[in-house]
Write a protein that holds these residues in place. Structure first.
Motif, PDB file in Angstrom:
ATOM      1  N   PHE A   1       0.806  -1.658   0.370  1.00  0.00           N
ATOM      2  CA  PHE A   1      -0.124   0.125   0.051  1.00  0.00           C
ATOM      3  C   PHE A   1       0.592   1.061   0.263  1.00  0.00           C
ATOM      4  O   PHE A   1       0.817   2.275  -0.276  1.00  0.00           O
ATOM      5  CB  PHE A   1      -1.130  -0.045   1.523  1.00  0.00           C
ATOM      6  N   TYR A   2       2.179   1.815   0.547  1.00  0.00           N
ATOM      7  CA  TYR A   2       2.674   2.363   1.542  1.00  0.00           C
ATOM      8  C   TYR A   2       3.704   3.320   0.058  1.00  0.00           C
ATOM      9  O   TYR A   2       3.897   4.323  -0.403  1.00  0.00           O
ATOM     10  CB  TYR A   2       3.454   2.645   2.513  1.00  0.00           C
ATOM     11  N   THR A   3       3.789   2.248  -1.062  1.00  0.00           N
ATOM     12  CA  THR A   3       4.939   2.700  -2.248  1.00  0.00           C
ATOM     13  C   THR A   3       4.636   2.703  -3.540  1.00  0.00           C
ATOM     14  O   THR A   3       5.068   2.823  -4.134  1.00  0.00           O
ATOM     15  CB  THR A   3       6.651   1.516  -1.415  1.00  0.00           C
ATOM     16  N   THR A   4       2.857   1.564  -3.054  1.00  0.00           N
ATOM     17  CA  THR A   4       2.347   1.494  -4.231  1.00  0.00           C
ATOM     18  C   THR A   4       1.256   1.959  -4.549  1.00  0.00           C
ATOM     19  O   THR A   4       0.224   2.765  -5.485  1.00  0.00           O
ATOM     20  CB  THR A   4       2.189   0.297  -5.057  1.00  0.00           C
ATOM     21  N   HIS A   5       0.015   1.922  -3.506  1.00  0.00           N
ATOM     22  CA  HIS A   5      -1.165   2.235  -3.970  1.00  0.00           C
ATOM     23  C   HIS A   5      -1.643   3.646  -3.092  1.00  0.00           C
ATOM     24  O   HIS A   5      -1.934   4.645  -4.387  1.00  0.00           O
ATOM     25  CB  HIS A   5      -1.932   1.508  -2.970  1.00  0.00           C
ATOM     26  N   SER A   6      -0.739   4.451  -2.801  1.00  0.00           N
ATOM     27  CA  SER A   6      -0.712   5.316  -2.050  1.00  0.00           C
ATOM     28  C   SER A   6       0.022   6.344  -2.631  1.00  0.00           C
ATOM     29  O   SER A   6      -0.708   7.345  -3.162  1.00  0.00           O
ATOM     30  CB  SER A   6       0.044   5.476  -0.770  1.00  0.00           C
ATOM     31  N   LEU A   7       0.785   6.418  -3.709  1.00  0.00           N
ATOM     32  CA  LEU A   7       1.271   7.410  -4.973  1.00  0.00           C
ATOM     33  C   LEU A   7       0.215   7.278  -5.950  1.00  0.00           C
ATOM     34  O   LEU A   7       0.382   8.310  -6.446  1.00  0.00           O
ATOM     35  CB  LEU A   7       2.777   6.463  -5.265  1.00  0.00           C
ATOM     36  N   LEU A   8      -0.782   6.431  -6.350  1.00  0.00           N
ATOM     37  CA  LEU A   8      -1.282   6.060  -7.030  1.00  0.00           C
ATOM     38  C   LEU A   8      -2.047   7.193  -7.103  1.00  0.00           C
ATOM     39  O   LEU A   8      -2.604   7.957  -7.606  1.00  0.00           O
ATOM     40  CB  LEU A   8      -2.137   4.391  -7.726  1.00  0.00           C
ATOM     41  N   ILE A   9      -2.742   7.023  -4.882  1.00  0.00           N
ATOM     42  CA  ILE A   9      -3.617   7.832  -5.204  1.00  0.00           C
ATOM     43  C   ILE A   9      -2.614   9.412  -5.126  1.00  0.00           C
ATOM     44  O   ILE A   9      -4.253  10.323  -5.600  1.00  0.00           O
ATOM     45  CB  ILE A   9      -4.059   7.791  -3.774  1.00  0.00           C
ATOM     46  N   GLU A  10      -2.217   9.938  -4.615  1.00  0.00           N
ATOM     47  CA  GLU A  10      -1.737  11.173  -4.807  1.00  0.00           C
ATOM     48  C   GLU A  10      -1.705  11.468  -6.174  1.00  0.00           C
ATOM     49  O   GLU A  10      -1.895  13.033  -6.601  1.00  0.00           O
ATOM     50  CB  GLU A  10      -0.609  11.236  -4.559  1.00  0.00           C
ATOM     51  N   LYS A  11      -1.179  11.005  -7.079  1.00  0.00           N
ATOM     52  CA  LYS A  11      -1.054  10.922  -8.583  1.00  0.00           C
ATOM     53  C   LYS A  11      -2.579  11.569  -9.571  1.00  0.00           C
ATOM     54  O   LYS A  11      -3.155  12.385  -9.887  1.00  0.00           O
ATOM     55  CB  LYS A  11      -0.903  10.032  -9.620  1.00  0.00           C
ATOM     56  N   LEU A  12      -3.319  10.726  -9.057  1.00  0.00           N
ATOM     57  CA  LEU A  12      -4.791  10.718  -9.290  1.00  0.00           C
ATOM     58  C   LEU A  12      -5.347  12.083  -8.660  1.00  0.00           C
ATOM     59  O   LEU A  12      -6.077  12.969  -9.282  1.00  0.00           O
ATOM     60  CB  LEU A  12      -6.148   9.603  -8.718  1.00  0.00           C
ATOM     61  N   LEU A  13      -4.984  12.822  -7.301  1.00  0.00           N
ATOM     62  CA  LEU A  13      -5.772  14.024  -6.753  1.00  0.00           C
ATOM     63  C   LEU A  13      -5.089  14.777  -7.709  1.00  0.00           C
ATOM     64  O   LEU A  13      -5.878  15.358  -7.173  1.00  0.00           O
ATOM     65  CB  LEU A  13      -5.374  13.382  -5.260  1.00  0.00           C
ATOM     66  N   GLN A  14      -3.704  14.863  -7.370  1.00  0.00           N
ATOM     67  CA  GLN A  14      -2.614  16.429  -8.115  1.00  0.00           C
ATOM     68  C   GLN A  14      -3.546  16.042  -9.228  1.00  0.00           C
ATOM     69  O   GLN A  14      -4.082  17.124  -9.824  1.00  0.00           O
ATOM     70  CB  GLN A  14      -1.872  15.831  -8.652  1.00  0.00           C
ATOM     71  N   GLU A  15      -3.700  15.573 -10.336  1.00  0.00           N
ATOM     72  CA  GLU A  15      -4.929  15.255 -11.721  1.00  0.00           C
ATOM     73  C   GLU A  15      -6.103  16.015 -11.328  1.00  0.00           C
ATOM     74  O   GLU A  15      -6.600  17.140 -12.185  1.00  0.00           O
ATOM     75  CB  GLU A  15      -4.754  14.067 -12.429  1.00  0.00           C
ATOM     76  N   VAL A  16      -6.440  16.072 -10.324  1.00  0.00           N
ATOM     77  CA  VAL A  16      -8.234  16.466 -10.453  1.00  0.00           C
ATOM     78  C   VAL A  16      -8.291  17.972  -9.522  1.00  0.00           C
ATOM     79  O   VAL A  16      -8.652  18.510 -10.561  1.00  0.00           O
ATOM     80  CB  VAL A  16      -8.537  15.348  -8.932  1.00  0.00           C
ATOM     81  N   GLN A  17      -7.446  17.907  -9.123  1.00  0.00           N
ATOM     82  CA  GLN A  17      -6.786  19.206  -8.304  1.00  0.00           C
ATOM     83  C   GLN A  17      -6.019  20.444  -8.556  1.00  0.00           C
ATOM     84  O   GLN A  17      -5.926  21.798  -8.666  1.00  0.00           O
ATOM     85  CB  GLN A  17      -6.637  18.793  -6.767  1.00  0.00           C
ATOM     86  N   GLN A  18      -5.471  20.096 -10.095  1.00  0.00           N
ATOM     87  CA  GLN A  18      -4.442  21.244 -10.974  1.00  0.00           C
ATOM     88  C   GLN A  18      -5.759  22.270 -11.772  1.00  0.00           C
ATOM     89  O   GLN A  18      -6.766  21.933 -12.192  1.00  0.00           O
ATOM     90  CB  GLN A  18      -4.018  20.301 -12.359  1.00  0.00           C
TER      91      GLN A  18
END
Length: 606
Positions: free
Chosen positions: A589-606
């Motif tokens: 979770f901490y090195t794969t899934h959490s990073l993917l969630i952060e990338k998705l949220l970054q795209e959403v909030q740009q």
């Protein structure tokens, strides 16, 4: 000069009885004249329904001129024909209002821009104007769509219909969307029944306009909505222009320069009934980026061969239009454990459910009868953790007769009254061609799976019900669309491939990621002004005031971490390894899934 040309045109039009819509290049206005005591409420009604009633000018009581629109005007005579309304009924037509000059001293004139104003812009990009070709008036229809009511002004939306070749739909939308004062972009494209229009050959105003082969009926909000408002308020005396006999202004039509946020795209989201949706170029690109992010293959399964471009965008558009959504998840791959479920699926399903709740849609989850208690506990804890706003109704499905699926999906089994508009499967065991259900290791787990596939098959027979399948290996419900690729490129694919198709197939490196991406895409659509306007049919006000509610419903690393810990506590294991660690499909979770969630949220909030 321009004024003299207009006067000449008007004179000639009056002689040969050609509608004013033939005057090109100048803004044209619908006219509503009311007693001054009603004027403030009618202005509010216009602003609340500005797609249909884009207000150009409001006069003062008794002011017959409108210098900001025309240098030498007299509203008593400037329209070729008027209609008179008394206590909500049309009592006649007039060539002039001069005989009512005394009453007009206490009346206010509203000038509302008209869709005739945008037709030149459409013609400039090669859009045929069928009603002109057919030498008749534009078709105008009353709909079943209620306007935003203000005081005594309460009526349904009225629309014009213009047939547009399917290949020209996007060009027509882009040509008109910037002309907001002239009704702007269409409010519906496709089946007229979705607006409550039963027969295109029987318009309420104007003439029937025939569609050519390949034409799509396209509907714009119409100023005749103002007439319906006049009828609804039952004013003792009111006047309007007669249909197609508009007030011609001195103002030239212009097309504004727009950014990508203001340029629309058109996408077909249903064939039965035919339905299109609209989104900005900017929002569409963001959603395509989400699709790229979740399409990586960390497990090296070969899913790149299953990818279907733009399915996330189309599925999300369809969900955005839905009223009620049914979600299913649950893959009992660990058949030797209790519970046999894996932890890929439920987090993605709850992420979608949370966003649907925030968007005020009805949502329910259907799962296996044997897993009801487990899922009930997970949902209850998801509410406590703040993942869900409130509990999601939990259902189960068993086949008791040939029409069980139809009875489950529709009121009294009537396909005309579906309970759900959209079904979503996220990491749900899918039926293979031989009728069995297989995990990735080719083990038949049919004894653990209820026949929820039947709901997806039945949905194909119900008009207006769409389906989405989210998977990461090809053996999940809804992956039937890519079964040939699964058989060719996925290990054991010749046996495990799901045979049941969904309308939209979202392939992700981990199925949970597909659920996260759907939630993010719905947020992007909800904050897209072009899509919001189309969704509410240019009626009422933008919903952006609810943005913080939607934002709080998005998945987050913190929420998903807490939810995964809850699943582990309930013995729900990682799919690939059966581990009870903080991992999904063998990925930490901490090195794969959490990073993917952060990338998705970054795209959403740009």
């Amino acid at each position: 000069n321009n004024l003299w040309q207009i006067i000449c045109c008007l004179f000639l039009l009056q002689l040969v009885s050609i509608p004013v819509s033939k005057v090109k290049g100048y803004k044209q206005a619908s006219v509503v004249i009311l007693h001054k005591s009603l004027a403030d409420d009618f202005e509010k009604f216009c602003h609340a329904n500005d797609g249909a009633l884009p207000l150009l000018y409001r006069s003062k009581p008794g002011d017959w001129k409108c210098l900001s629109l025309s240098s030498d005007s007299d509203i008593r005579t400037d329209c070729l024909q008027y209609r008179i309304y008394e206590h909500g009924a049309c009592t006649g037509s007039l060539k002039s209002l001069k005989e009512y000059s005394e009453q007009l001293k206490d009346m206010v004139t509203f000038y509302l821009d008209c869709s005739f104003s945008f037709e030149k812009a459409a013609q400039n990009v090669g859009i045929p104007v069928r009603y002109v070709e057919q030498k008749c008036n534009v078709s105008v229809y009353k709909t079943a769509v209620p306007c935003y009511s203000v005081s005594t002004f309460s009526c349904n939306l009225v629309v014009t219909m213009r047939p547009v070749p399917e290949s020209k739909l996007e060009a027509a939308v882009q040509a008109t969307s910037g002309l907001k004062e002239a009704h702007g972009a269409p409010i519906h494209m496709g089946d007229p029944g979705l607006l409550g229009i039963k027969d295109l050959s029987k318009p309420d105003y104007g003439d029937p306009v025939h569609l050519h082969p390949g034409d799509i009926p396209v509907f714009w909000a119409c100023g005749v909505t103002g007439v319906e408002a006049i009828i609804s308020c039952r004013a003792p005396l009111a006047f309007t222009h007669s249909p197609s006999h508009m007030f011609i202004t001195d103002l030239k039509n212009t097309v504004p320069v727009r950014s990508s946020r203001e340029v629309p795209q058109v996408h077909c989201i249903s064939q039965h009934p035919l339905q299109y949706s609209m989104v900005s170029v900017e929002a569409a690109q963001k959603i395509k980026t989400l699709e790229t992010l979740i399409g990586t293959d960390p497990g090296d399964r070969g899913i790149i061969h299953l990818h279907c471009p733009d399915e996330l965008l189309k599925a999300s558009l369809s969900l955005s239009h839905a009223r009620s959504v049914l979600i299913t998840t649950g893959f009992p791959t660990h058949f030797t454990y209790d519970p046999p479920e894996e932890n890929d699926g439920p987090p993605g399903a709850l992420a979608v459910a949370a966003m649907l709740q925030a968007l005020e849609k009805e949502v329910a989850i259907v799962t296996d009868q044997r897993a009801m208690n487990l899922n009930k506990k997970i949902i209850e804890e998801a509410v406590q953790l703040g993942v869900l706003k409130k509990p999601v109704p939990l259902l189960s499905y068993q086949k008791e007769s040939d029409d069980s699926a139809l009875m489950f999906l529709c009121e009294n089994g009537n396909p005309g009254r579906p309970r759900f508009d959209h079904l979503i499967a996220i990491e749900r065991a899918g039926m293979a061609a031989d009728g069995n259900y297989y995990n990735a290791r080719k083990v038949n787990i049919k004894h653990l799976v209820d026949p929820i596939d039947e709901l997806f098959l039945a949905a194909q027979t119900i008009p207006g019900v769409r389906t989405t399948g989210v998977g990461d290996g090809g053996n999940e419900l809804g992956m039937g669309k890519v079964k040939d690729a699964v058989k060719k490129h996925i290990k054991n694919g010749d046996v495990i491939a799901c045979d049941v198709e969904a309308d939209f197939t979202i392939v992700a490196g981990v199925s949970n990621w597909g659920g996260y991406a759907i939630a993010c895409a719905l947020y992007i659509l909800s904050t897209c002004e072009i899509h919001d306007r189309y969704l509410r049919k240019a009626i009422g006000f933008p919903q952006l005031s609810k943005r913080m509610v939607w934002l709080s419903a998005l998945p987050s690393v913190t929420k998903e971490e807490k939810l995964l810990k809850t699943l582990v506590q309930h013995g729900v294991r990682s799919g690939k390894t059966a581990s009870l660690e903080m991992e999904v499909d063998g990925l930490p979770f901490y090195t794969t899934h959490s990073l993917l969630i952060e990338k998705l949220l970054q795209e959403v909030q740009q």
